[in-house]
Design a protein around this motif. Structure first.
Motif, mmCIF file in Angstrom:
data_model
loop_
_atom_site.group_PDB
_atom_site.id
_atom_site.type_symbol
_atom_site.label_atom_id
_atom_site.label_comp_id
_atom_site.label_asym_id
_atom_site.label_seq_id
_atom_site.Cartn_x
_atom_site.Cartn_y
_atom_site.Cartn_z
ATOM 1 N N GLN A 1 86.598 -26.693 19.638
ATOM 2 C CA GLN A 1 87.125 -27.567 20.694
ATOM 3 C C GLN A 1 88.364 -26.964 21.344
ATOM 4 O O GLN A 1 88.596 -27.141 22.540
ATOM 5 N N LYS A 2 89.146 -26.205 20.584
ATOM 6 C CA LYS A 2 90.310 -25.539 21.181
ATOM 7 C C LYS A 2 89.865 -24.465 22.167
ATOM 8 O O LYS A 2 90.432 -24.329 23.259
ATOM 9 N N ALA B 1 92.802 -39.398 26.952
ATOM 10 C CA ALA B 1 93.540 -40.086 28.015
ATOM 11 C C ALA B 1 94.985 -40.387 27.619
ATOM 12 O O ALA B 1 95.798 -40.770 28.467
ATOM 13 N N ASP B 2 95.335 -40.202 26.343
ATOM 14 C CA ASP B 2 96.678 -40.483 25.848
ATOM 15 C C ASP B 2 97.609 -39.323 26.227
ATOM 16 O O ASP B 2 97.511 -38.221 25.685
ATOM 17 N N ARG B 3 98.520 -39.593 27.138
ATOM 18 C CA ARG B 3 99.405 -38.537 27.654
ATOM 19 C C ARG B 3 100.254 -37.924 26.540
ATOM 20 O O ARG B 3 100.405 -36.697 26.464
ATOM 21 N N ALA B 4 100.784 -38.767 25.675
ATOM 22 C CA ALA B 4 101.637 -38.273 24.588
ATOM 23 C C ALA B 4 100.844 -37.365 23.652
ATOM 24 O O ALA B 4 101.358 -36.346 23.171
ATOM 25 N N ALA B 5 99.589 -37.730 23.392
ATOM 26 C CA ALA B 5 98.752 -36.901 22.515
ATOM 27 C C ALA B 5 98.470 -35.558 23.171
ATOM 28 O O ALA B 5 98.493 -34.514 22.494
ATOM 29 N N ARG B 6 98.223 -35.558 24.495
ATOM 30 C CA ARG B 6 97.971 -34.286 25.193
ATOM 31 C C ARG B 6 99.218 -33.404 25.158
ATOM 32 O O ARG B 6 99.134 -32.195 24.966
ATOM 33 N N GLU B 7 100.364 -34.021 25.331
ATOM 34 C CA GLU B 7 101.601 -33.253 25.320
ATOM 35 C C GLU B 7 101.875 -32.659 23.946
ATOM 36 O O GLU B 7 102.371 -31.532 23.831
ATOM 37 N N ALA B 8 101.546 -33.417 22.900
ATOM 38 C CA ALA B 8 101.727 -32.905 21.534
ATOM 39 C C ALA B 8 100.830 -31.699 21.290
ATOM 40 O O ALA B 8 101.251 -30.695 20.687
ATOM 41 N N MET B 9 99.577 -31.773 21.766
ATOM 42 C CA MET B 9 98.665 -30.645 21.588
ATOM 43 C C MET B 9 99.096 -29.460 22.455
ATOM 44 O O MET B 9 98.975 -28.303 22.042
ATOM 45 N N ALA B 10 99.613 -29.745 23.650
ATOM 46 C CA ALA B 10 100.076 -28.660 24.523
ATOM 47 C C ALA B 10 101.233 -27.904 23.876
ATOM 48 O O ALA B 10 101.331 -26.669 23.969
ATOM 49 N N LYS B 11 102.089 -28.631 23.179
ATOM 50 C CA LYS B 11 103.214 -28.005 22.483
ATOM 51 C C LYS B 11 102.709 -27.097 21.364
ATOM 52 O O LYS B 11 103.224 -26.001 21.157
ATOM 53 N N ALA B 12 101.693 -27.565 20.658
ATOM 54 C CA ALA B 12 101.146 -26.781 19.536
ATOM 55 C C ALA B 12 100.345 -25.589 20.032
ATOM 56 O O ALA B 12 100.353 -24.525 19.406
ATOM 57 N N GLY C 1 100.464 -24.195 23.258
ATOM 58 C CA GLY C 1 101.052 -23.383 24.312
ATOM 59 C C GLY C 1 100.377 -23.574 25.646
ATOM 60 O O GLY C 1 100.676 -22.880 26.619
ATOM 61 N N ALA C 2 99.463 -24.515 25.726
ATOM 62 C CA ALA C 2 98.771 -24.854 26.980
ATOM 63 C C ALA C 2 98.210 -26.255 26.828
ATOM 64 O O ALA C 2 97.878 -26.689 25.712
ATOM 65 N N ALA C 3 98.093 -26.961 27.941
ATOM 66 C CA ALA C 3 97.661 -28.357 27.892
ATOM 67 C C ALA C 3 96.152 -28.471 28.053
ATOM 68 O O ALA C 3 95.546 -27.759 28.860
ATOM 69 N N PRO C 4 95.511 -29.374 27.300
ATOM 70 C CA PRO C 4 94.085 -29.628 27.516
ATOM 71 C C PRO C 4 93.886 -30.402 28.805
ATOM 72 O O PRO C 4 94.816 -31.037 29.315
ATOM 73 N N PRO C 5 92.697 -30.358 29.389
ATOM 74 C CA PRO C 5 92.432 -31.130 30.608
ATOM 75 C C PRO C 5 92.667 -32.625 30.378
ATOM 76 O O PRO C 5 92.514 -33.133 29.262
ATOM 77 N N LEU D 1 88.507 -22.363 28.129
ATOM 78 C CA LEU D 1 87.619 -22.592 29.265
ATOM 79 C C LEU D 1 88.003 -23.813 30.095
ATOM 80 O O LEU D 1 87.324 -24.149 31.061
ATOM 81 N N ALA D 2 89.093 -24.511 29.703
ATOM 82 C CA ALA D 2 89.668 -25.616 30.485
ATOM 83 C C ALA D 2 88.693 -26.752 30.722
ATOM 84 O O ALA D 2 88.653 -27.335 31.807
#
Length: 868
Positions: A329-330, A567-578, A580-584, A336-337
């Motif tokens: 999934q990563k 759809a959870d913005r905070a969850a996306r931001e947490a994953m983006a931090k881990a 180094g790039a944000a999921p769609p 592949l965004a």
């Protein structure tokens, strides 16, 4: 508690413990030949005789209760002499064929003869001369070696509930055999082999392959269903020789089913892929790994650049590890965004997450297996658990036998469980949700549950009550064929039988349950006060070993690792931090949407890891059309599956025995595959393939080990990562996203009886077989000898009306297509319904089954049956 002294050691044991239990607690060895902790004490072998102070006779330790103040001696000269005498008697008839016996080195009789220095025998008698029975495909029976301990008979009857063998004849002629001199024909679980203390019952798959002392034992977990049985992978010189289980380790108490014990041959199948394959003009050609990975990355990049990220999708697998699904999934989201990733869960198990967990407010609403033994009432709805998850079925049989649990089956088909149940309600296929709704309606209407007032305070109760009120006894009879008196009795029994447990499977193979069954079951559990943290609630075992782990890893179009919503913005931001790039931001396409998009030509590329949609997904013709339209189909698997044959590029993967990683069973309890043998030359672990693809696609620098992946998960999603640590073996999966919400009801959205198209009078039930798991067990000779093909199960009444003899060929046709199969006339089938297992390429059962417009919703297919 009881306090006593054994061989000078003081020990305290619980009430009901035996002298043998006390000795084991004190670390004092007492030899036994007929004892097994899973079985009722038997006292037949007399090897465990003990001298209890104040007793006039010697007492067998395995059957004698431990009492306060006992002083027990187990190694007096007299007892040692008696043991030697017993062993001499046993050796009078026992053949001295240790050099050719597979049990040499792990034979209890052999060990005890050595320990007691029985070097000569004072007794003489004629040796037995039974013919060796090799007619069973998996079990060889040599009664010349049998010591009549009875363990095989007892485990077959007490644990398996089968009784395929028994003690026949009397005196010197006594032997263990099937009834009436028949060949052994049973469930092929191999439990009798496992408990045999000598070599009377042995595995034909293991015969003459290795000596026990040469085997390396690697603790692991069964790769098949979601029960999560602990196993030992026994190997020699890089090959898996057999699978075993130890009574003291894991949740399965040493029990295994046919798949778990004998379904390992695929690991060394000659059909395994040992090189990447690229499709050419006429056939596939072998290519080097570096070229294959480069080709895969280039094609995915090209398609993304030309058609956009939404044109690419992936199919994850519940048969690979949590770490591997996490990487997949990563790769999709960062490399592949796109969030276009889903799995076979869309056709079954995802309904659990969309139905049960939101209603319970937490994943803690799903019970542990201990809930089975704690239940007074066990309601099994529309499921043949003794075939899909046999060891769970064993737990249910044990709860009935030893705890007095009342077992109620609501199921159209007969099964081993319906034979043992206290009550069997035979509903029409696909109507389990209506029956459960009818039970809830009666409990609410007649105020049968003492927990009803507690349930009324939960959000959504009124809406749920209103939605089930329509399912009066008369309505349920019209829809499900269950008589009003049966339904009323069922409602009274369930409401009064607290704590009560509901068990049902939710497998993609089964086409009779979906989201509304989950909602109906959860509602019934809530109104009777049986669900919630610390309560037993519902148990939903699945068909594959890592369905929960796959979803927790984020292998879904709307879920991130840890079950956070995309759809959870905070969850996306947490994953983006881990990462180094944000999921769609937007949820991706689900399984049905990806197939539709491929069929329309808007999905251009698909990466399939460890899955076989051409056999396992509904509407095979539609799946084929979709896959054939793809510009690039990348398949990663152990075999050249039916799906791989359509691929443009195929990557060979490693089996469960050739890699390490975590999986989560139906309790959400984490266990680990542990590498027992090196991967087949030319194949690689899925995580290594995914790691290399991540590198080629610019997603980090790759991973050097599974531990590195686990470390990243722990940093990104602590609630998930902490459960994956090898030091946390046995911990249940946690979720930051699904904890702490109050339980609530959902209204049931359920119509009446499904409309049947004209000319198709039969309901087609599909599902799993006892002896197969997915499609990998087809790759071994042993289980294929037991169950070599799919047969159509049909009732005697229907067979007679259609003039279809047993074992004759029939044609099964639906609105989607037609197949041919051999008929099996069986009283387990109700009139008007037929059953086909789905593990085989031929007949292609899913070519008869339509796809579902809504994930988690299923209808039983309508078919017609004709002579072939």
């Amino acid at each position: 508690m009881r306090k006593l002294k054994i061989e000078g050691k003081e020990v305290q044991v619980s009430d009901g413990a035996t002298i043998l239990d006390a000795a084991q607690a004190a670390g004092v060895y007492i030899p036994t030949l007929c004892h097994d902790p899973r079985l009722t004490p038997y006292g037949a072998c007399r090897m465990c005789l003990t001298d209890v102070e104040g007793q006039r006779k010697l007492l067998p330790a395995c059957t004698s209760p431990a009492e306060d103040g006992m002083v027990v001696r187990v190694n007096t000269d007299y007892i040692k002499k008696l043991r030697r005498t017993v062993l001499e008697f046993l050796c009078v008839h026992h053949p001295l064929d240790c050099p050719v016996c597979d049990s040499a080195g792990e034979c209890s009789l052999q060990d005890m003869v050595f320990q007691n220095a029985v070097v000569a025998n004072r007794f003489k008698a004629e040796k037995k001369a039974y013919p060796v029975d090799s007619s069973n495909p998996l079990v060889e029976r040599n009664m010349n070696r049998c010591i009549l301990c009875g363990k095989c008979v007892r485990i077959c009857g007490e644990v398996q509930g089968v009784g395929a063998i028994g003690l026949v004849w009397r005196g010197f002629d006594t032997e263990i055999a099937p009834p009436y001199g028949r060949s052994l024909d049973c469930e092929f679980c191999g439990q009798c082999i496992a408990v045999c203390p000598v070599g009377a019952l042995t595995s034909k798959l293991f015969k003459y392959r290795a000596r026990s002392w040469l085997l390396d034992k690697t603790p692991s977990v069964c790769p098949h269903c979601s029960t999560g049985c602990s196993i030992s992978v026994e190997s020699m010189k890089g090959r898996v020789m057999r699978i075993s289980a130890e009574p003291g380790r894991g949740i399965n108490e040493g029990n295994l089913c046919p798949k778990g014990r004998f379904g390992y041959e695929f690991v060394h199948s000659p059909k395994r892929l040992d090189s990447p394959l690229q499709r050419g003009a006429k056939d596939f050609a072998r290519i080097e790994w570096s070229a294959a990975l480069t080709k895969a990355a280039e094609r995915l990049k090209e398609i993304r650049a030309k058609h956009g990220p939404a044109s690419i999708g992936a199919i994850a697998s519940p048969r690979i590890t949590i770490e591997e699904n996490y990487l997949l999934q990563k790769l999709m989201r960062i490399g592949l965004a796109t969030n276009n990733i889903d799995s076979i869960a869309a056709y079954g198990y995802r309904a659990l997450y969309d139905g049960l967990i939101p209603m319970f407010g937490s994943i803690d609403g799903l019970p542990e297996y201990s809930g089975i033994s704690a239940a007074r009432t066990i309601l099994v709805a529309g499921s043949n658990v003794t075939e899909t998850n046999p060891v769970v079925g064993n737990f249910i049989l044990k709860a009935k036998k030893t705890k007095g649990a009342r077992v109620i089956c609501v199921n159209p088909r007969g099964s081993k469980l319906t034979r043992h149940a206290n009550a069997w309600i035979r509903n029409r296929p696909g109507t389990e949700a209506a029956v459960l709704a009818g039970i809830s309606a009666l409990i609410i209407r007649d105020k049968l549950s003492p927990k009803l007032d507690e349930a009324r305070r939960l959000p959504g109760f009124d809406e749920f009550a209103k939605s089930v009120a329509a399912f009066t006894p008369e309505k349920v009879e019209a829809v499900a064929g269950v008589k009003p008196d049966e339904l009323k009795g069922l409602a009274r029994d369930f409401a009064a039988g607290s704590p009560a447990l509901i068990v049902f499977t939710l497998n993609s193979f089964e086409n009779s349950k979906g989201l509304q069954t989950c909602v109906a079951a959860a509602g019934l559990s809530l109104i009777t006060g049986n669900s919630g943290p610390g309560r037993i609630g519902l148990l939903v075992p699945g068909e594959t070993c890592n369905m929960h782990g796959m979803l927790h890893a984020g292998a879904a179009p709307d879920l991130l690792p840890g079950l956070s919503r995309i759809a959870d913005r905070a969850a996306r931001e947490a994953m983006a931090k881990a990462w180094g790039a944000a999921p769609p931001e937007a949820a991706g396409l689900g399984m049905e949407e990806m197939i539709s998009a491929a069929e329309k030509g808007t999905l251009k590329a698909l990466y399939v890891v460890g899955e076989n949609p051409m056999v396992n997904f509904p509407d095979t013709a539609r799946v084929r059309r979709a896959l054939e339209k793809l510009e690039f189909l990348l398949v990663q698997d152990l075999f050249m599956t039916e799906t791989a044959r359509l691929a443009h590029l195929v990557l060979p993967a490693a089996s469960f025995a050739e890699k390490s990683g975590a999986v989560a069973n139906a309790e959400m309890r984490v266990s680990r595959f542990v590498q027992a043998v090196k991967p087949l030359n030319g194949a690689f672990e899925d995580w290594k393939i995914l790691s290399n693809l991540c590198c080629v696609l610019g997603v980090g620098e790759g991973y050097g080990s599974v531990a590195e992946i686990t470390g990243e998960i722990r940093r990104a999603v602590p609630a998930l990562g902490d459960a994956l640590s090898p030091a946390a073996e046995g911990r249940r999966l946690g979720s930051q996203a699904a904890q702490g919400t109050a339980p609530s009801f959902k209204a049931l959205s359920l119509d009446g009886a499904a409309k049947r198209p004209d000319g198709f009078p039969f309901s087609l039930l599909t599902g799993a077989m006892l002896n197969h798991s997915g499609t990998v067990t087809r790759m071994g000779d042993g289980l294929m000898k037991v169950s070599p093909k799919a047969v159509l199960w049909i009732s005697p009444e229907d067979a007679k009306a259609l003039q279809i003899p047993d074992a004759s060929t029939v044609k099964i046709a639906s609105e989607k297509g037609q197949v041919f199969a051999e008929a099996k006339v069986s009283e387990t089938m109700p009139k008007g319904a037929v059953f086909l297992p789905v593990h085989f390429e031929t007949p292609a059962v899913n070519s008869l089954v339509g796809h579902s417009p809504r994930a988690g919703e299923k209808e039983v297919s309508a078919v017609k049956i004709e002579k072939g």
